[in-house]
Design a protein around this motif. Structure first.
Motif, PDB file in Angstrom:
ATOM      1  N   ARG A 163       4.389   6.949  10.041  1.00  9.40           N
ATOM      2  CA  ARG A 163       5.262   6.605  11.163  1.00  9.40           C
ATOM      3  C   ARG A 163       6.363   7.652  11.328  1.00  9.40           C
ATOM      4  O   ARG A 163       6.702   8.035  12.443  1.00  9.40           O
ATOM      5  CB  ARG A 163       5.867   5.218  10.947  1.00  9.40           C
ATOM      6  N   THR A 164       6.910   8.091  10.213  1.00 11.37           N
ATOM      7  CA  THR A 164       7.936   9.129  10.276  1.00 11.37           C
ATOM      8  C   THR A 164       7.364  10.392  10.912  1.00 11.37           C
ATOM      9  O   THR A 164       7.979  11.009  11.779  1.00 11.37           O
ATOM     10  CB  THR A 164       8.449   9.459   8.858  1.00 11.37           C
ATOM     11  N   LEU A 165       6.173  10.742  10.498  1.00 15.10           N
ATOM     12  CA  LEU A 165       5.537  11.932  11.058  1.00 15.10           C
ATOM     13  C   LEU A 165       5.330  11.797  12.556  1.00 15.10           C
ATOM     14  O   LEU A 165       5.634  12.715  13.326  1.00 15.10           O
ATOM     15  CB  LEU A 165       4.191  12.170  10.370  1.00 15.10           C
ATOM     16  N   THR A 210      -4.089   3.387   8.615  1.00 17.44           N
ATOM     17  CA  THR A 210      -3.812   2.291   9.534  1.00 17.44           C
ATOM     18  C   THR A 210      -2.906   2.756  10.672  1.00 17.44           C
ATOM     19  O   THR A 210      -3.156   2.461  11.843  1.00 17.44           O
ATOM     20  CB  THR A 210      -3.161   1.122   8.784  1.00 17.44           C
ATOM     21  N   VAL A 211      -1.881   3.505  10.321  1.00 14.77           N
ATOM     22  CA  VAL A 211      -0.969   3.993  11.358  1.00 14.77           C
ATOM     23  C   VAL A 211      -1.673   4.987  12.272  1.00 14.77           C
ATOM     24  O   VAL A 211      -1.485   4.983  13.486  1.00 14.77           O
ATOM     25  CB  VAL A 211       0.285   4.624  10.727  1.00 14.77           C
ATOM     26  N   GLU A 220       2.767   0.853   1.870  1.00 15.96           N
ATOM     27  CA  GLU A 220       3.992   0.995   2.651  1.00 15.96           C
ATOM     28  C   GLU A 220       4.462   2.444   2.671  1.00 15.96           C
ATOM     29  O   GLU A 220       4.918   2.943   3.700  1.00 15.96           O
ATOM     30  CB  GLU A 220       5.075   0.100   2.060  1.00 15.96           C
ATOM     31  N   LYS A 221       4.340   3.120   1.542  1.00 16.65           N
ATOM     32  CA  LYS A 221       4.730   4.524   1.528  1.00 16.65           C
ATOM     33  C   LYS A 221       3.885   5.325   2.511  1.00 16.65           C
ATOM     34  O   LYS A 221       4.395   6.170   3.245  1.00 16.65           O
ATOM     35  CB  LYS A 221       4.585   5.096   0.117  1.00 16.65           C
ATOM     36  N   GLY A 222       2.593   5.035   2.508  1.00 13.74           N
ATOM     37  CA  GLY A 222       1.699   5.731   3.425  1.00 13.74           C
ATOM     38  C   GLY A 222       2.043   5.465   4.871  1.00 13.74           C
ATOM     39  O   GLY A 222       2.179   6.381   5.682  1.00 13.74           O
TER      40      GLY A 222
END
Lengths: 342, 342
Positions: free
Chosen positions: B312-314, B95-96, B305-307
């Motif tokens: 997002r962090t990446l 999704t991100v 959420e973890k994914g």
DNA sequence: ATGAAAGCGCTAACAA
DNA sequence: TTGTTAGCGCTTTCAT
């Protein structure tokens, strides 16, 4: 300069440092037999010392390939991964990719545009699923000279497609209900893809409906006496649709996807409706739900096999083998316990 | 020359044909504001006429990017896609990616070598899952200057990792069993990754076991009075392991994965064992199984959420934002109906 | 066995 | 606004 602020080490650095040419360095990595053992060792040693890794991007660019095939999703990733049947297909695709040292790139419609996604996709070939390729995408694949294999795509003179006999399968599915004496039947269809103008003639849903009509004809049932619904191929959609369906008071529900069927079943059960005593249901796909109360009566189609077959077909096209036949995989009725004879 | 035997049309062709320069053509596609409307239209027209599409490979190479992030699988695609928890993670990742116009590339261990896979991966960043990054892969990511974010990777001074508090979660999980009076407990662990030498100290399983030990200490139970098993995080593994587990005659089974738990439950049910009357079971992950007889008592961890958080962090790392905190997501005990108080 | 050099197709800094 | 041209890092043909 990369993110670390360090200068990227290239083949030229290794060449200079080792005293050999770029050619030699390239050979050291990719064609050991073309240079002397001595040179090779020396080169690899300096490469190791400088922590050099040949840049795969440049390499791919130079070689004109990507080592990845693209899986064009019919909907958003989120939705697709909710459907166990699609996951099965991916397992088949992935396994074959793995065998060939390829990666699998998941390509969602970009900004809702499949065309855009295909335009930018850096893959060696495409697998599509679930809808007939619209002219835009098809010709784009042509332009990019990109091999393309469809799954559930149906007849096409331009691309191969891996399918079951959807018309036949749908016929069997509805016939089972009719033979069991059901006449008040509600049919739950799949969402019509917006991308496909000629969808009504050649698409998956159209093929299924041809099968339904054939069954209705055979049992002399007026197709207008049935009720028709449309929903996403997900559990949640089924769950949400159940009440609506019940208003039509069917004795049997026929869905185009098991995911829908399981959602519907759960909702019905929770409102005190007993299956198959109060209502029968037949699904499609034969996904494996574990820990379930009862086995769903459904049409089996081999998702994994469809995926692997599609991938294998794609790889043979990429390898220049002329493949002309559109593979058809088998289907069959699975007698679960959710269809009751009236 | 491409597969069709036609010569590939390049930017140079459009430049020549339209009477403009390559720069102008490039601008026409990527920076409309930098050239006159007139030129732009003329260029796009000839491009359309010659059916020209800028080659994304060359473009990416030139721009030094790929528009794709890689998901490094802990096991084969086939196995991973069998685990609903991993699928949830992928849904989050996907999704991100979609939001950012990126593709998601699934990278299975190539020839059983993760190192090899990373070496060849043409992606802008990596997401790993389930194991601590071994030195080889880690330094390779360094060398390739590739941003890397772990999921379930645990503490690391080199890479960020998205985790729940696994020690705490495991503590809660086993405590629930102990508090319910169970003392004859069998624990089903996950496969130990071969890639990770220091696995025993910092890995996921080690963290979980620390939590277990803490719970045992608290209830003054000797950790040697429990039985320990190890299996893949799949339904099939659970199914196959159940008989073996039963030989230890536990009153409660505690698994590190719901997939295992569902397999075990199905086997137990089929041999006439009643849950939780005859035996209790607690899982981990809280995957959503639809149409199930009973709700599993388990530890909830938010896969999606973890994914999405990892992705997002990446992306923020890729965008040069300094992100220093390792995100921790919440977990909690879900009271299903599979734990009975003795 | 080894190396020089011409690509691969695009971007973008720089010049005009 | 437009064009020239030097990269990007690697592969590979063709000489030597």
């Amino acid at each position: 300069m990369n993110a670390n602020g360090k200068k990227r080490i290239t083949i030229a650095d290794i060449a200079r440092e080792s005293g050999y040419s770029k050619t030699a360095v390239s050979f050291a990595f990719n064609a050991p037999e073309r240079i002397s053992t001595n040179a090779r060792e020396k080169i690899l040693r300096t490469a190791g010392k400088l922590r050099y890794i040949p840049d795969p991007t440049a390499r791919n660019f130079s070689l004109g390939r990507h080592s990845s095939i693209g899986f064009l999703l019919p909907q958003s990733i989120d939705t697709c991964l909710l459907n166990p049947y699609i996951i099965d297909v991916m397992r088949g695709l992935g396994t074959v990719c793995q065998e060939n040292g390829y990666m699998l790139t998941i390509i969602p419609p970009l900004n809702d545009s499949l065309y855009e996604a295909v335009k930018n996709a850096t893959v060696d070939g495409l697998i599509t699923m679930g809808y007939l390729i619209s002219d835009g995408v098809g010709s784009l694949a042509d332009v990019r000279a990109m091999p393309l294999v469809m799954i559930d795509g149906g007849d096409s003179d331009r691309f191969l497609s891996v399918n079951i006999d959807d018309e036949g399968a749908a016929y069997i599915q509805l016939s089972a209900a009719l033979r069991a004496g059901h006449r008040k039947i509600s049919i739950v269809s799949l969402p019509a893809p917006t991308l496909t103008p000629d969808f009504n003639e050649k698409g998956l849903i159209a093929r299924r409906f041809r099968g339904y009509r054939k069954a209705l004809d055979e049992f002399s049932v007026d197709e207008n006496s049935l009720f028709y619904f449309q929903s996403e191929a997900t559990y949640a959609s089924g769950l949400a649709l159940a009440d609506e369906i019940m208003k039509t008071q069917p004795t049997c529900i026929v869905t185009m996807s098991d995911a829908q069927a399981y959602g519907i079943m759960d909702r019905l059960t929770s409102i005190g409706c007993s299956i198959p005593d109060d209502i029968s249901i037949i699904g499609f796909d034969n996904i494996q739900q574990h820990g379930c109360v009862r086995k769903l009566t459904t049409i089996d189609q081999p998702g994994i096999e469809k995926g692997s077959l599609a991938a294998r077909t794609l790889f043979s096209i990429m390898n220049g083998k002329k493949t002309t036949k559109a593979p058809v995989v088998p289907h069959r009725l699975i007698e679960g316990g959710t269809l009751r004879t009236l």
